[in-house]
Design a protein around this motif. Structure first.
Motif, PDB file in Angstrom:
ATOM      1  N   PRO A   1       0.748  -1.083  -0.129  1.00 37.60           N
ATOM      2  CA  PRO A   1       0.055   0.248  -0.342  1.00 37.60           C
ATOM      3  C   PRO A   1       0.951   1.244  -0.481  1.00 37.60           C
ATOM      4  O   PRO A   1       0.392   1.892  -0.985  1.00 37.60           O
ATOM      5  CB  PRO A   1      -0.732  -0.131   1.552  1.00 37.60           C
ATOM      6  CG  PRO A   1      -0.443  -0.991   1.937  1.00 37.60           C
ATOM      7  CD  PRO A   1       0.180  -2.318   1.416  1.00 37.60           C
ATOM      8  N   CYS A   2       2.013   1.297   0.371  1.00 30.03           N
ATOM      9  CA  CYS A   2       2.757   2.295   0.422  1.00 30.03           C
ATOM     10  C   CYS A   2       3.329   2.735  -0.587  1.00 30.03           C
ATOM     11  O   CYS A   2       3.362   4.270  -1.374  1.00 30.03           O
ATOM     12  CB  CYS A   2       4.198   2.578   1.801  1.00 30.03           C
ATOM     13  SG  CYS A   2       4.000   2.542   3.145  1.00 30.03           S
ATOM     14  N   ILE A   3       3.839   2.123  -1.472  1.00 28.65           N
ATOM     15  CA  ILE A   3       4.383   1.647  -3.442  1.00 28.65           C
ATOM     16  C   ILE A   3       2.784   2.445  -3.862  1.00 28.65           C
ATOM     17  O   ILE A   3       2.731   3.347  -5.012  1.00 28.65           O
ATOM     18  CB  ILE A   3       4.813   0.578  -3.762  1.00 28.65           C
ATOM     19  CG1 ILE A   3       5.876   0.201  -2.404  1.00 28.65           C
ATOM     20  CG2 ILE A   3       4.680   0.895  -5.262  1.00 28.65           C
ATOM     21  CD1 ILE A   3       6.984  -0.684  -3.084  1.00 28.65           C
ATOM     22  N   SER A   4       1.529   1.540  -3.777  1.00 22.42           N
ATOM     23  CA  SER A   4       0.991   2.137  -4.444  1.00 22.42           C
ATOM     24  C   SER A   4       0.324   3.644  -4.583  1.00 22.42           C
ATOM     25  O   SER A   4      -0.335   4.238  -4.979  1.00 22.42           O
ATOM     26  CB  SER A   4      -0.916   1.474  -3.871  1.00 22.42           C
ATOM     27  OG  SER A   4      -0.270  -0.534  -4.591  1.00 22.42           O
ATOM     28  N   GLU A   5       0.234   3.939  -2.508  1.00 20.23           N
ATOM     29  CA  GLU A   5      -0.205   5.204  -2.288  1.00 20.23           C
ATOM     30  C   GLU A   5       0.828   7.014  -3.174  1.00 20.23           C
ATOM     31  O   GLU A   5       0.363   7.403  -3.345  1.00 20.23           O
ATOM     32  CB  GLU A   5      -0.295   5.260  -1.137  1.00 20.23           C
ATOM     33  CG  GLU A   5      -0.354   6.899  -0.135  1.00 20.23           C
ATOM     34  CD  GLU A   5      -0.969   7.201   1.445  1.00 20.23           C
ATOM     35  OE1 GLU A   5      -1.189   7.931   2.133  1.00 20.23           O
ATOM     36  OE2 GLU A   5      -0.219   5.849   2.023  1.00 20.23           O
ATOM     37  N   TRP A   6       2.241   6.106  -2.922  1.00 21.95           N
ATOM     38  CA  TRP A   6       3.580   7.578  -3.351  1.00 21.95           C
ATOM     39  C   TRP A   6       3.222   7.372  -4.727  1.00 21.95           C
ATOM     40  O   TRP A   6       3.141   8.247  -5.497  1.00 21.95           O
ATOM     41  CB  TRP A   6       4.495   6.288  -3.426  1.00 21.95           C
ATOM     42  CG  TRP A   6       6.305   7.443  -3.719  1.00 21.95           C
ATOM     43  CD1 TRP A   6       6.437   8.496  -2.667  1.00 21.95           C
ATOM     44  CD2 TRP A   6       6.183   7.622  -5.292  1.00 21.95           C
ATOM     45  NE1 TRP A   6       7.071   9.052  -3.437  1.00 21.95           N
ATOM     46  CE2 TRP A   6       6.853   8.243  -5.040  1.00 21.95           C
ATOM     47  CE3 TRP A   6       6.069   6.776  -6.125  1.00 21.95           C
ATOM     48  CZ2 TRP A   6       7.927   9.258  -5.811  1.00 21.95           C
ATOM     49  CZ3 TRP A   6       6.989   7.511  -6.985  1.00 21.95           C
ATOM     50  CH2 TRP A   6       7.565   8.744  -6.572  1.00 21.95           C
ATOM     51  N   HIS A   7       2.711   6.062  -5.939  1.00 22.52           N
ATOM     52  CA  HIS A   7       2.659   6.465  -7.567  1.00 22.52           C
ATOM     53  C   HIS A   7       1.111   7.309  -7.474  1.00 22.52           C
ATOM     54  O   HIS A   7       1.224   8.319  -8.389  1.00 22.52           O
ATOM     55  CB  HIS A   7       2.287   5.322  -7.800  1.00 22.52           C
ATOM     56  CG  HIS A   7       3.470   4.038  -8.122  1.00 22.52           C
ATOM     57  ND1 HIS A   7       4.503   4.960  -9.150  1.00 22.52           N
ATOM     58  CD2 HIS A   7       4.175   2.945  -7.949  1.00 22.52           C
ATOM     59  CE1 HIS A   7       5.231   3.998  -9.258  1.00 22.52           C
ATOM     60  NE2 HIS A   7       5.659   3.086  -8.483  1.00 22.52           N
ATOM     61  N   THR A   8       0.412   7.506  -6.504  1.00 21.42           N
ATOM     62  CA  THR A   8      -1.070   7.780  -6.754  1.00 21.42           C
ATOM     63  C   THR A   8      -0.469   9.566  -6.549  1.00 21.42           C
ATOM     64  O   THR A   8      -0.836   9.846  -7.082  1.00 21.42           O
ATOM     65  CB  THR A   8      -2.740   7.008  -5.952  1.00 21.42           C
ATOM     66  OG1 THR A   8      -2.928   6.118  -5.944  1.00 21.42           O
ATOM     67  CG2 THR A   8      -3.558   8.453  -5.789  1.00 21.42           C
ATOM     68  N   ARG A   9       0.192   9.809  -5.919  1.00 19.31           N
ATOM     69  CA  ARG A   9       0.505  10.887  -4.916  1.00 19.31           C
ATOM     70  C   ARG A   9       1.185  11.663  -6.096  1.00 19.31           C
ATOM     71  O   ARG A   9       1.585  12.747  -6.743  1.00 19.31           O
ATOM     72  CB  ARG A   9       0.873  11.050  -3.516  1.00 19.31           C
ATOM     73  CG  ARG A   9       0.122  11.037  -2.571  1.00 19.31           C
ATOM     74  CD  ARG A   9       0.894  11.378  -1.248  1.00 19.31           C
ATOM     75  NE  ARG A   9      -0.288  10.480  -0.225  1.00 19.31           N
ATOM     76  CZ  ARG A   9       0.104  10.395   1.297  1.00 19.31           C
ATOM     77  NH1 ARG A   9       1.668  10.886   1.542  1.00 19.31           N
ATOM     78  NH2 ARG A   9      -1.045  10.680   1.886  1.00 19.31           N
ATOM     79  N   ASN A  10       2.136  11.063  -6.830  1.00 16.49           N
ATOM     80  CA  ASN A  10       3.422  11.215  -7.938  1.00 16.49           C
ATOM     81  C   ASN A  10       2.774  11.390  -8.979  1.00 16.49           C
ATOM     82  O   ASN A  10       3.023  12.820  -9.498  1.00 16.49           O
ATOM     83  CB  ASN A  10       4.305  10.161  -7.824  1.00 16.49           C
ATOM     84  CG  ASN A  10       5.684  10.732  -8.645  1.00 16.49           C
ATOM     85  OD1 ASN A  10       6.153  12.198  -7.563  1.00 16.49           O
ATOM     86  ND2 ASN A  10       5.874  10.167  -9.025  1.00 16.49           N
TER      87      ASN A  10
END
Length: 287
Positions: free
Chosen positions: A43-52
Motif C-alpha cells: 500500500p505504501c508504494i501504491s499510495e506513493w504512485h498515486t500522489r506522484n
C-alpha cells in the motif's frame, strides 16, 4: 501572466530560444523500487504512485503553458494530447531504470530532468540522490505533504533551515523567468551576486525581485510568505514561473497568489520554500 495563462508583463524573446539545444524543462524527484518490491501489493508504494501522478499532472501543465508561450506549434499539439502524461510517465520510468536497481526492501531517490524540444520530443536525464533507504521510509516521507495552514512554526536560530538573502539588483521578467528552460541565466546571475553559486541546493537561496520591487521567486524554489493570516505565493504577474509545487499548493488551497513588495520582506522572517526535488521546507531571510 496569471495562473489562467494571460500575459500581463512584457516578456521578450531573445537569442537563447533559437539555439538548437534550447529546451523547455522540468526537474523532479522520483523513487526507484526493486523489481520484486514493485510487484508486491504494497500500500505504501501504491499510495506513493498515486500522489506522484497528481504532482506529475502539474509538470504537464507547466510544459503545456511553456510550449504555448514560445509558440511551439508542433510541441503544443503533442503536449495537448490526453496521452501526454503517459508519455511523461514513460520517460520518467526509462530515466529511472537506467540507474542500478535498489536492493529488495530498499528505495533509491532519483533526480530526473525532463527536456522537451520544439517538436514535442521528450528526453530525460537522471542521477541518484544519496544512498539507498529502507522501503519503510515511505511511511514517514513528507515529500507529498503540504505544510499546515497556519503561521510558520517557531524555530530557534540554531535550527537548520535554508538561509535566504535578497538579490542586490532587479531581474527583468522575460519568457525565461515565466517558464523553466535550459536558459537559466537570470537565476545564475542572481546566485552569483549573492555569492551562493557553489552552495548546495536548498542550503542557501536568494530572492529575485522585478523592477517594480515585487518579489518574483527564489533562484531554485517557489517562496511563500505569511501575510494577514494566510500564505501568499508571488503572483506570476510579477514575472516568476509557475512551478509544479506552486500549482499543487494553489490547487490544494494552501496558498493564494498575491503581490509581495520588497519593502515588506522582514529580516529574520520565516517562509516556506518548495521545489519538485525537495518538496516543502523552511527558510529564514537575512539581509
Amino acid at each position: 501572466m496569471s495562473v489562467g495563462g494571460s500575459q500581463a508583463l512584457p516578456c521578450t524573446n531573445a537569442t537563447p530560444e533559437h539555439d538548437p539545444g534550447f529546451r523547455i524543462i522540468t526537474t523532479m524527484r522520483n523513487i526507484a523500487f526493486s523489481s520484486g518490491d514493485a510487484l508486491m501489493a504494497n500500500p505504501c508504494i501504491s499510495e506513493w504512485h498515486t500522489r506522484n501522478e497528481k504532482l506529475l499532472s502539474f509538470h504537464c501543465e507547466r510544459f503545456r503553458a511553456a510550449a504555448h508561450a514560445f509558440n511551439w506549434i508542433s510541441a503544443s499539439q503533442e503536449l495537448d494530447k490526453a496521452t501526454f502524461i503517459h508519455r511523461l510517465e514513460q520517460a520518467v520510468e526509462e530515466a529511472t531504470s537506467s540507474n542500478p536497481q535498489p536492493s529488495t526492501g530498499k528505495i533509491q531517490d532519483i533526480r530526473v530532468r525532463i527536456l522537451i524540444d520544439r517538436e514535442g520530443k521528450i528526453s530525460a536525464e537522471s542521477v541518484p540522490m544519496g544512498g539507498e533507504r529502507l522501503l519503510e521510509a515511505l511511511t514517514t516521507d513528507t515529500f507529498h505533504q503540504l505544510p499546515a495552514n497556519g503561521p510558520p512554526p517557531s524555530i530557534s536560530r540554531d535550527d537548520r533551515c535554508s538561509s535566504i538573502s535578497v538579490d542586490s539588483a532587479p531581474t527583468t521578467p522575460v519568457l525565461y523567468t515565466l517558464h523553466k528552460t535550459t536558459h537559466r541565466n537570470p537565476y545564475d546571475l542572481a546566485r552569483e551576486r549573492a555569492k551562493i553559486s557553489k552552495s548546495p541546493p536548498g542550503e542557501c537561496e536568494v530572492l529575485l525581485f522585478n523592477p517594480r520591487q515585487e518579489i518574483m521567486e527564489a533562484s531554485l524554489c517557489t517562496v511563500y510568505f505569511y501575510r494577514n493570516g494566510k500564505w501568499i505565493v508571488p503572483s506570476s504577474e510579477t514575472g516568476g514561473m509557475n512551478s509544479a509545487t506552486k500549482l499543487w499548493a494553489l490547487d490544494e488551497g494552501f496558498c493564494t497568489e498575491g503581490i509581495v513588495k520588497l519593502e515588506g520582506v522582514k529580516q529574520g522572517e520565516i517562509v516556506w520554500l518548495s521545489n519538485a526535488l525537495r518538496g516543502f521546507f523552511l527558510g529564514r531571510i537575512y539581509f
